[in-house]
Design an enzyme around this catalytic site. Structure first.
Site, PDB file in Angstrom:
ATOM      1  N   SER A  67      -8.697   0.802 -11.098  1.00 30.09           N
ATOM      2  CA  SER A  67      -9.925   0.996 -12.049  1.00 30.09           C
ATOM      3  C   SER A  67      -9.892   0.109 -13.132  1.00 30.09           C
ATOM      4  CB  SER A  67     -10.483   2.201 -12.595  1.00 30.09           C
ATOM      5  OG  SER A  67     -10.614   3.111 -11.237  1.00 30.09           O
TER       6      SER A  67
HETATM    7  N1  SAM Z   1      -7.072   6.144  -9.971  1.00 31.33           N
HETATM    8  C1  SAM Z   1      -6.504   5.122  -9.307  1.00 31.33           C
HETATM    9  C2  SAM Z   1      -5.633   4.231 -10.145  1.00 31.33           C
HETATM   10  O1  SAM Z   1      -5.295   4.549 -11.408  1.00 31.33           O
HETATM   11  O2  SAM Z   1      -5.141   3.162  -9.510  1.00 31.33           O
HETATM   12  C3  SAM Z   1      -7.686   4.393  -8.773  1.00 31.33           C
HETATM   13  C4  SAM Z   1      -8.364   4.958  -7.609  1.00 31.33           C
HETATM   14  S1  SAM Z   1      -9.189   4.185  -6.479  1.00 31.33           S
HETATM   15  C5  SAM Z   1     -10.724   3.539  -7.379  1.00 31.33           C
HETATM   16  C6  SAM Z   1      -9.838   5.272  -5.433  1.00 31.33           C
HETATM   17  C7  SAM Z   1      -8.607   6.174  -4.631  1.00 31.33           C
HETATM   18  O3  SAM Z   1      -9.062   7.164  -4.023  1.00 31.33           O
HETATM   19  C8  SAM Z   1      -8.387   5.044  -3.369  1.00 31.33           C
HETATM   20  O4  SAM Z   1      -7.045   4.854  -3.447  1.00 31.33           O
HETATM   21  C9  SAM Z   1      -8.578   5.827  -2.413  1.00 31.33           C
HETATM   22  O5  SAM Z   1      -7.855   5.596  -0.975  1.00 31.33           O
HETATM   23  C10 SAM Z   1      -8.679   7.283  -2.564  1.00 31.33           C
HETATM   24  N2  SAM Z   1      -9.441   8.384  -1.922  1.00 31.33           N
HETATM   25  C11 SAM Z   1     -10.762   8.056  -1.437  1.00 31.33           C
HETATM   26  N3  SAM Z   1     -10.848   9.258  -0.738  1.00 31.33           N
HETATM   27  C12 SAM Z   1      -9.862  10.167  -0.946  1.00 31.33           C
HETATM   28  C13 SAM Z   1      -9.644  11.476  -0.396  1.00 31.33           C
HETATM   29  N4  SAM Z   1     -10.708  11.902   0.267  1.00 31.33           N
HETATM   30  N5  SAM Z   1      -8.611  12.332  -0.776  1.00 31.33           N
HETATM   31  C14 SAM Z   1      -7.614  11.500  -1.613  1.00 31.33           C
HETATM   32  N6  SAM Z   1      -7.762  10.000  -2.027  1.00 31.33           N
HETATM   33  C15 SAM Z   1      -8.899   9.560  -1.596  1.00 31.33           C
END
Ligand code: SAM
Length: 223
Positions: A67
């Site tokens: 993000s």
């Molecule tokens: N917080 C992260 C960082 O600091 O880099 C950025 C997160 S990114 C915007 C969103 C993440 O959520 C992705 O890596 C995606 O694979 C994960 N994601 C999506 N659905 C998910 C789920 N049901 N359980 C766990 N992770 C999930």
């Protein structure tokens, strides 16, 4: 050469944080200190490292992003983590947001972070190890759309992917007085919600519009 790079990144980090303060995204000293201490360049893939202190999301592979710093600042301010707290993050990605929270909760607290893509969980594990946060961050691989029951209850829950609605199990896994920050809405346009649990009452506050990748899973989008 290595020292020179470190100094460049440190001064770029200071400059970005000054901008985030002047724009009103960063307000609390604890969040300012945490974002000053965590080296974002450790969480960005090599090919994008020179953009580590641009205020923009960056690709981390598998169609996902780390993000933008202003969004990390906004979400961490809304979450308001405190030293010693137990925090759940859903959506580990690069591990950067988990590291910022880990800086604030300290060694007396703990962050559990759930990632559904195993290769990203591995990427985050390496980043968090290199940055020195594995003593207070545990990474779980799986669908976190229903939270993570084994380590509940939590003082704080943060979801860094967008959900169609607030997942009910997350409310159950929050302590009394706990806060949940989560983007809620449609695919590619959501609002950031803050949910506060006060005894048997649940209070919802709505913050800013935002765009997050989808939370994919049982309590998220089916994709
Ligand atoms: N917080 C992260 C960082 O600091 O880099 C950025 C997160 S990114 C915007 C969103 C993440 O959520 C992705 O890596 C995606 O694979 C994960 N994601 C999506 N659905 C998910 C789920 N049901 N359980 C766990 N992770 C999930």
């Amino acid at each position: 050469m290595v020292l020179w790079c470190i100094n460049i990144f440190e001064s770029e980090r200071r400059r970005l944080i000054d901008v985030l303060i002047s724009e009103g995204f960063l307000r609390s000293q604890s969040v300012i200190d945490a974002m000053m201490r965590v080296p974002r360049e450790y969480f960005v893939p090599e090919e994008y490292r020179r953009y580590s202190y641009s205020d923009t999301p960056l690709p981390i592979g598998y169609g996902q992003t780390i993000s933008a710093p202003h969004m990390v600042a906004i979400m961490t301010e809304l979450l308001s983590p405190q030293p010693g707290q137990r925090v759940l993050e859903v959506g580990t990605g690069s591990g950067y947001q988990a590291a910022v929270i880990a800086e604030i909760v300290g060694v007396e607290g703990h962050v559990w972070t759930v990632e559904r893509i195993p290769q990203l969980a591995e990427f985050a594990l390496n980043n968090l190890r290199r940055a020195g946060y594995l003593d207070r961050v545990s990474i779980v691989v799986g669908d976190g759309s229903g939270g993570f029951e084994p380590a509940a209850p939590y003082d704080r829950i943060i979801v860094t992917a967008a959900a169609p609605e607030v997942p009910r199990p997350m409310l159950e896994q929050l302590k009394d007085g706990g806060r949940l920050v989560i983007p809620v809405g449609e695919l590619w346009l959501q609002v950031l919600k803050v949910v506060v649990k006060e005894g048997s009452k649940i209070r919802h506050e709505t913050s800013i519009p935002c765009v997050f990748v989808p939370l994919v899973g049982r309590y998220g989008f089916r994709r």
